[in-house]
Motif scaffolding. Structure first.
Motif, mmCIF file in Angstrom:
data_model
loop_
_atom_site.group_PDB
_atom_site.id
_atom_site.type_symbol
_atom_site.label_atom_id
_atom_site.label_comp_id
_atom_site.label_asym_id
_atom_site.label_seq_id
_atom_site.Cartn_x
_atom_site.Cartn_y
_atom_site.Cartn_z
ATOM 1 N N THR A 49 4.715 -34.721 -33.251
ATOM 2 C CA THR A 49 4.561 -36.081 -32.721
ATOM 3 C C THR A 49 4.066 -37.040 -33.792
ATOM 4 O O THR A 49 4.540 -38.176 -33.893
ATOM 5 C CB THR A 49 3.580 -36.084 -31.531
ATOM 6 N N THR A 50 3.122 -36.569 -34.610
ATOM 7 C CA THR A 50 2.591 -37.408 -35.689
ATOM 8 C C THR A 50 3.696 -37.769 -36.686
ATOM 9 O O THR A 50 3.771 -38.909 -37.165
ATOM 10 C CB THR A 50 1.455 -36.680 -36.436
ATOM 11 N N ALA A 51 4.558 -36.805 -36.978
ATOM 12 C CA ALA A 51 5.678 -37.059 -37.892
ATOM 13 C C ALA A 51 6.634 -38.087 -37.297
ATOM 14 O O ALA A 51 7.143 -38.972 -38.007
ATOM 15 C CB ALA A 51 6.412 -35.760 -38.192
ATOM 16 N N GLN A 52 6.867 -37.980 -36.000
ATOM 17 C CA GLN A 52 7.752 -38.939 -35.328
ATOM 18 C C GLN A 52 7.138 -40.337 -35.330
ATOM 19 O O GLN A 52 7.849 -41.335 -35.514
ATOM 20 C CB GLN A 52 8.024 -38.479 -33.897
ATOM 21 N N ILE A 53 5.824 -40.405 -35.155
ATOM 22 C CA ILE A 53 5.141 -41.698 -35.194
ATOM 23 C C ILE A 53 5.269 -42.314 -36.582
ATOM 24 O O ILE A 53 5.500 -43.517 -36.729
ATOM 25 C CB ILE A 53 3.652 -41.534 -34.822
ATOM 26 N N SER A 54 5.136 -41.464 -37.605
ATOM 27 C CA SER A 54 5.272 -41.941 -38.980
ATOM 28 C C SER A 54 6.675 -42.503 -39.225
ATOM 29 O O SER A 54 6.842 -43.565 -39.845
ATOM 30 C CB SER A 54 4.987 -40.799 -39.961
ATOM 31 N N THR A 55 7.682 -41.771 -38.725
ATOM 32 C CA THR A 55 9.069 -42.224 -38.881
ATOM 33 C C THR A 55 9.289 -43.552 -38.172
ATOM 34 O O THR A 55 9.898 -44.483 -38.724
ATOM 35 C CB THR A 55 10.043 -41.177 -38.324
ATOM 36 N N TYR A 56 8.781 -43.647 -36.951
ATOM 37 C CA TYR A 56 8.938 -44.888 -36.198
ATOM 38 C C TYR A 56 8.121 -46.022 -36.808
ATOM 39 O O TYR A 56 8.487 -47.201 -36.689
ATOM 40 C CB TYR A 56 8.557 -44.690 -34.730
ATOM 41 N N SER A 186 13.262 -51.512 -27.702
ATOM 42 C CA SER A 186 13.612 -50.124 -28.012
ATOM 43 C C SER A 186 12.647 -49.472 -29.005
ATOM 44 O O SER A 186 12.277 -48.308 -28.834
ATOM 45 C CB SER A 186 15.039 -50.059 -28.561
ATOM 46 N N ILE A 187 12.209 -50.211 -30.002
ATOM 47 C CA ILE A 187 11.276 -49.643 -30.974
ATOM 48 C C ILE A 187 9.856 -49.639 -30.419
ATOM 49 O O ILE A 187 9.140 -48.639 -30.510
ATOM 50 C CB ILE A 187 11.320 -50.432 -32.295
ATOM 51 N N GLY A 188 9.450 -50.764 -29.839
ATOM 52 C CA GLY A 188 8.098 -50.855 -29.285
ATOM 53 C C GLY A 188 7.845 -49.818 -28.203
ATOM 54 O O GLY A 188 6.789 -49.172 -28.175
ATOM 55 N N THR A 189 8.818 -49.620 -27.317
ATOM 56 C CA THR A 189 8.671 -48.659 -26.229
ATOM 57 C C THR A 189 8.521 -47.235 -26.766
ATOM 58 O O THR A 189 7.643 -46.481 -26.335
ATOM 59 C CB THR A 189 9.884 -48.723 -25.280
ATOM 60 N N SER A 190 9.381 -46.861 -27.698
ATOM 61 C CA SER A 190 9.338 -45.505 -28.245
ATOM 62 C C SER A 190 8.038 -45.251 -28.991
ATOM 63 O O SER A 190 7.428 -44.182 -28.866
ATOM 64 C CB SER A 190 10.522 -45.282 -29.195
ATOM 65 N N LEU A 191 7.591 -46.226 -29.767
ATOM 66 C CA LEU A 191 6.362 -46.058 -30.532
ATOM 67 C C LEU A 191 5.155 -45.964 -29.608
ATOM 68 O O LEU A 191 4.261 -45.126 -29.819
ATOM 69 C CB LEU A 191 6.190 -47.228 -31.505
ATOM 70 N N ARG A 193 5.188 -44.847 -26.566
ATOM 71 C CA ARG A 193 5.277 -43.566 -25.887
ATOM 72 C C ARG A 193 4.791 -42.426 -26.798
ATOM 73 O O ARG A 193 4.076 -41.531 -26.347
ATOM 74 C CB ARG A 193 6.727 -43.307 -25.455
ATOM 75 N N LEU A 194 5.157 -42.487 -28.051
ATOM 76 C CA LEU A 194 4.728 -41.461 -29.002
ATOM 77 C C LEU A 194 3.214 -41.510 -29.218
ATOM 78 O O LEU A 194 2.557 -40.459 -29.304
ATOM 79 C CB LEU A 194 5.453 -41.639 -30.336
ATOM 80 N N ASN A 195 2.664 -42.698 -29.312
ATOM 81 C CA ASN A 195 1.215 -42.834 -29.482
ATOM 82 C C ASN A 195 0.469 -42.281 -28.274
ATOM 83 O O ASN A 195 -0.575 -41.627 -28.415
ATOM 84 C CB ASN A 195 0.844 -44.307 -29.698
ATOM 85 N N ALA A 196 1.012 -42.543 -27.088
ATOM 86 C CA ALA A 196 0.389 -42.035 -25.860
ATOM 87 C C ALA A 196 0.460 -40.513 -25.825
ATOM 88 O O ALA A 196 -0.492 -39.840 -25.398
ATOM 89 C CB ALA A 196 1.087 -42.629 -24.635
ATOM 90 N N GLU A 198 0.562 -38.492 -28.431
ATOM 91 C CA GLU A 198 -0.391 -37.954 -29.404
ATOM 92 C C GLU A 198 -1.811 -37.970 -28.846
ATOM 93 O O GLU A 198 -2.569 -37.007 -29.012
ATOM 94 C CB GLU A 198 -0.334 -38.756 -30.702
ATOM 95 N N THR A 199 -2.167 -39.054 -28.174
ATOM 96 C CA THR A 199 -3.499 -39.161 -27.570
ATOM 97 C C THR A 199 -3.700 -38.080 -26.517
ATOM 98 O O THR A 199 -4.769 -37.452 -26.432
ATOM 99 C CB THR A 199 -3.688 -40.553 -26.926
ATOM 100 N N ALA A 200 -2.659 -37.833 -25.716
ATOM 101 C CA ALA A 200 -2.740 -36.807 -24.666
ATOM 102 C C ALA A 200 -2.908 -35.421 -25.278
ATOM 103 O O ALA A 200 -3.683 -34.592 -24.777
ATOM 104 C CB ALA A 200 -1.489 -36.851 -23.793
ATOM 105 N N ILE A 201 -2.196 -35.152 -26.354
ATOM 106 C CA ILE A 201 -2.292 -33.849 -27.022
ATOM 107 C C ILE A 201 -3.696 -33.650 -27.579
ATOM 108 O O ILE A 201 -4.289 -32.567 -27.445
ATOM 109 C CB ILE A 201 -1.251 -33.733 -28.147
ATOM 110 N N GLU A 202 -4.235 -34.675 -28.206
ATOM 111 C CA GLU A 202 -5.572 -34.581 -28.774
ATOM 112 C C GLU A 202 -6.618 -34.358 -27.684
ATOM 113 O O GLU A 202 -7.593 -33.634 -27.890
ATOM 114 C CB GLU A 202 -5.891 -35.844 -29.585
ATOM 115 N N SER A 203 -6.399 -34.959 -26.516
ATOM 116 C CA SER A 203 -7.306 -34.749 -25.379
ATOM 117 C C SER A 203 -7.223 -33.301 -24.900
ATOM 118 O O SER A 203 -8.242 -32.677 -24.568
ATOM 119 C CB SER A 203 -6.955 -35.700 -24.234
ATOM 120 N N ARG A 204 -6.006 -32.770 -24.852
ATOM 121 C CA ARG A 204 -5.820 -31.378 -24.449
ATOM 122 C C ARG A 204 -6.463 -30.428 -25.449
ATOM 123 O O ARG A 204 -7.036 -29.402 -25.070
ATOM 124 C CB ARG A 204 -4.326 -31.073 -24.314
ATOM 125 N N GLN A 205 -6.388 -30.771 -26.732
ATOM 126 C CA GLN A 205 -7.010 -29.935 -27.752
ATOM 127 C C GLN A 205 -8.529 -29.914 -27.585
ATOM 128 O O GLN A 205 -9.150 -28.859 -27.698
ATOM 129 C CB GLN A 205 -6.647 -30.443 -29.154
#
Length: 242
Positions: A49-56, A186-191, A193-196, A198-205
């Motif tokens: 997800t972090t890599a995808q955020i970087s790409t976006y 299209s870009i704002g929505t995807s970015l 969503r990816l940020n959200a 990543e935040t969810a994954i970090e919360s799960r961790q």
């Protein structure tokens, strides 16, 4: 109680005591192993997800460049110097090509929609005519090529037509880039969503770490309780062995 039965009972408890430490260790190891596997999966998901955020992030940056360079073109007037116009066109073409290239490198989300919208913006007959006036040609892959000599020739023929063409191209491409970059674009929505994600994954961790700590404490507490409960076994063994 029968002495023999009591002796056998205590000897059995003594055997249980000797296995308590091993059982606790085994339980702790099992919990740790399960946690490690789950943590590994989550970390892999986070890294992806972090890599995808970087790409976006790169896509967003390039579309922001298109937006800025388009606005510069939109501000073109008859009094704009040939040098300034050429520089603005070179910046615009570079930004446009970078935006399309970075969007094509994404494997998720809707960056390609933004790139396609940008290309469609320049596909009308009017836009193509304006691009020609500006010394810009469209390649088969959708990229743009700028010819400074062609621009100079157009300026000599009709500078007003050229300035109007630059203004029109700037306006329509700025609008396209602005749409893509908005929170609902299209870009704002995807970015977002990816940020959200990543935040969810970090919360799960973080939650996983808490659960692991609680499980390990539970194992430790159980081991201590068993050890304390059986602490008198050795004394009873000595009594009945006398």
């Amino acid at each position: 109680m029968n002495i023999t039965a009591m002796t056998n009972q205590y000897l059995g408890l003594s055997s249980l005591q000797s296995g308590t430490s091993t059982t606790a260790t085994t339980a702790s190891t099992a919990v740790s192993k399960a946690q490690t596997q789950a943590a590994k999966r989550l970390e892999q998901e986070r890294q992806t997800t972090t890599a995808q955020i970087s790409t976006y992030g790169q896509v967003k940056s390039n579309f922001a460049r298109v937006q800025d360079s388009s606005k510069a073109l939109a501000a073109t007037q008859s009094t704009t110097s040939a040098t300034t116009l050429q520089k603005n066109l070179e910046t615009f073409v570079s930004a446009y090509n970078s935006a399309r290239s970075s969007a094509a490198s994404t494997t998720t989300g809707t960056a390609s929609l933004a790139a396609n919208d940008l290309r469609r913006t320049l596909s009308s007959d009017t836009a193509r005519s304006d691009l020609t006036s500006l010394g810009i040609s469209q390649n088969t892959d959708g990229s743009l090529t700028f010819d400074a000599k062609a621009l100079a020739s157009s300026l000599q023929s009709n500078a007003t037509t050229v300035s109007n063409a630059a203004s029109r191209i700037g306006n329509i491409t700025a609008q396209s880039a602005t749409r893509a970059l908005s929170d609902t674009g299209s870009i704002g929505t995807s970015l977002n969503r990816l940020n959200a994600r990543e935040t969810a994954i970090e919360s799960r961790q973080a939650e996983q770490q808490q659960l692991l700590a609680a499980a390990q404490q539970q194992v430790s507490n159980t081991s201590t309780q068993l050890t304390n409960a059986l602490s008198g076994i050795s004394s009873y063994n000595r009594i009945f062995s006398m």
